[in-house]
Every structure is written in structure tokens, then in C-alpha cells.
Design an enzyme around this catalytic site. Structure first.
Site, PDB file in Angstrom:
ATOM      1  N   HIS A 177      -1.746  -2.939  -5.684  1.00  0.00           N
ATOM      2  CA  HIS A 177      -1.069  -1.980  -4.808  1.00  0.00           C
ATOM      3  C   HIS A 177      -1.289  -0.570  -5.331  1.00  0.00           C
ATOM      4  CE1 HIS A 177       1.679  -0.445  -1.835  1.00  0.00           C
ATOM      5  NE2 HIS A 177       2.324   0.223  -2.771  1.00  0.00           N
ATOM      6  N   SER A 178      -1.665   0.344  -4.431  1.00  0.00           N
ATOM      7  CA  SER A 178      -1.872   1.755  -4.755  1.00  0.00           C
ATOM      8  C   SER A 178      -2.932   1.886  -5.853  1.00  0.00           C
ATOM      9  CB  SER A 178      -0.538   2.400  -5.147  1.00  0.00           C
ATOM     10  OG  SER A 178      -0.611   3.800  -5.137  1.00  0.00           O
ATOM     11  N   MET A 179      -2.597   2.463  -7.003  1.00  0.00           N
ATOM     12  CA  MET A 179      -3.568   2.547  -8.090  1.00  0.00           C
ATOM     13  C   MET A 179      -4.136   1.165  -8.421  1.00  0.00           C
ATOM     14  SD  MET A 179      -3.099   3.822 -12.078  1.00  0.00           S
ATOM     15  CE  MET A 179      -2.415   2.252 -12.660  1.00  0.00           C
ATOM     16  N   SER A 186      -3.860  -3.041  -1.286  1.00  0.00           N
ATOM     17  CA  SER A 186      -2.616  -2.667  -0.618  1.00  0.00           C
ATOM     18  C   SER A 186      -2.253  -1.211  -0.898  1.00  0.00           C
ATOM     19  CB  SER A 186      -1.482  -3.591  -1.099  1.00  0.00           C
ATOM     20  OG  SER A 186      -0.221  -3.137  -0.674  1.00  0.00           O
TER      21      SER A 186
END
Length: 253
Positions: free
Chosen positions: A95-97, A122
Site C-alpha cells: 500500500h502506498s510506498m 494499492s
């Protein structure tokens, strides 16, 4: 010299043992996040899918270790501790990074002869889509402002000065890592990608997320859900179902 087993113990959290699982899912947290974020995921997907949550240095039980503020070095370290986990199919969820980091880990795994069965990206725009972001250069108040805007950090942490003092170095280091990241042009992974995003994410537009298709030689499918950067917190059953459908198609036919 630290053994590989000891390294794996530091990096990998197995919240639910699933020795008979059909597939292994390695989960990588967002900037400032920790492995415990994926505790409910591990519980929900067991025993069919074994979840390994990655704990980056500089947080929780690893708070005394310096964080790694470079995506490439972080990906190298994670790939190293995953070495040898090839007894069953392996997938990646970030997720993200963590999504960008999952992509870099996938590239490295492929060089070692291990092609993940799928990458779940994500809440993150494609690796080749950049923005001029400088959260890591802000003072502490500026970093906290960003965390509050994204609504991904517990209010208890944001209001607890001692916890904040412990967490801020890792958060700032993570932001430095992802904001300074640039992917090498032309590289593609050899596994399909499932991208998920919120329709109101201020850090990743649907168009930016759609470009994940340019980073694989296989198929890419996109799911857009309502919500902001942490949209998945409001759609846990649906996200879990997407993971299961992609990784266990025989049981969802």
C-alpha cells in the site's frame, strides 16, 4: 555476522501460521506504517493464504534500528530475507510506498528466478508517474499535517508526544525514500498486476494508477473504490475478496 534466519525473524511477521496454504502473500506497509497493519489481513486469509507482513527497521520493535531511506536499498534487504521462500507460489501486496517497493522487490526476485504470481498495488500511482513532493523536508509540524490530511495514522499516536517522537524519524525517512525514488525506464515485471485505488485519493489519481499497466508484460486490472488515500480501511471485505479471487481462482469459480 547475522544469519539469514535471524534477519528473516527481524523483517518478517507471521501472525497466523498456515502451513497448508496454497499461496504466500508478502505485505509491505505504507510510509510510516508497520507490519501490524496487516494483522487482520493475516487472520482473515488464513489458512488458504499465508500472509507474511514486512517490518521495516526504525519502528515498533525495531525502533532502535536506523530506518532505510532509499527504496532500492530497502528492496535489496527485503529480497534477501525472502530468499529461499520458494516452496509455494508467492504474491506481493503493497500500500502506498509499499506498492512501489513491491514492484522493486518483484524485479529483484525475478532476477533470482522467482516470478511472483501477482502484485497488488494499492493506493499508489505507477512507478513512472512522479510528482514534486517534499514532505520529508518539512519540519515536524509539516510532517504531522500530511499525516492528518491522509488520515492513515491513529489519532492516539498523533496526540501522544512520546509516541510521535519515536515515530517521526522513521516516517520522515520513509517519505525521503519514496519522494526521491525514480524508477529505471523500460523495466517490466513478468507477473500480472492488480491495482486498487480510492476515487478521492489526493496522492494518486485514477489515471496515474492506471499506468501500472506499463510496468508489466502481463495483464493489469484496476479496481476503484470510494474513499481517499486509505480507502481500503473502509472496504476491508471487498479488498480481501479481491485478493482471494485473484490468488485462489479455483475456489471462486
Amino acid at each position: 555476522m547475522t544469519s539469514i534466519a535471524a534477519d528473516a525473524e527481524a523483517w518478517i511477521r507471521r501472525y497466523e501460521k498456515s502451513p497448508g496454504s496454497a499461496v504466500r502473500l508478502v505485505c509491505l506497509p505504507y510510509a510510516g506504517g508497520s507490519a501490524s497493519y496487516f494483522f487482520p489481513v493475516a487472520k482473515a486469509l488464513a489458512p488458504s493464504i499465508e500472509v507474511l507482513a514486512i517490518q521495516y527497521p526504525g519502528r515498533q520493535d525495531r525502533h532502535r534500528e536506523p530506518c532505510i531511506d532509499d527504496i532500492g536499498k530497502l528492496a535489496d534487504a527485503i529480497t534477501g530475507v525472502l530468499d529461499g521462500l520458494d516452496d509455494k507460489p508467492l504474491a506481493l501486496f503493497g500500500h502506498s510506498m509499499g506498492a512501489t517497493l513491491s514492484y522493486e522487490v518483484a524485479l529483484r526476485l525475478e532476477k533470482r528466478g522467482v516470478v511472483p504470481v501477482r502484485l497488488f498495488a494499492s493506493g499508489r500511482r505507477a512507478p513512472s508517474r512522479y510528482r514534486d513532493e517534499t514532505v520529508h523536508t518539512r519540519d515536524d509540524a509539516g510532517v504531522l499535517q500530511e499525516l492528518r490530511a491522509l488520515n492513515g495514522t491513529s489519532g492516539d499516536v498523533l496526540e501522544n508526544e512520546e509516541l510521535l517522537r519515536m515515530a517521526l524519524p522513521a516516517i520522515r525517512g520513509d517519505y525521503r525514500a519514496i519522494e526521491s525514488y525514480r524508477c529505471e525506464p523500460g523495466r517490466r515485471i513478468s507477473c500480472p498486476i492488480t491495482a486498487l485505488t480510492g476515487d478521492a485519493d489526493p496522492r494518486a489519481s485514477v489515471d496515474e494508477v492506471r499506468d501500472w499497466a506499463k510496468h508489466t508484460t502481463e495483464d493489469m486490472d484496476l479496481t476503484v473504490l470510494s474513499g481517499g488515500h486509505f480507502f481500503l480501511n473502509d472496504h476491508v471485505p471487498q479488498v480481501l475478496n479481491i485478493i482471494s479471487e485473484r490468488l485462489l481462482p479455483a475456489t471462486h469459480s
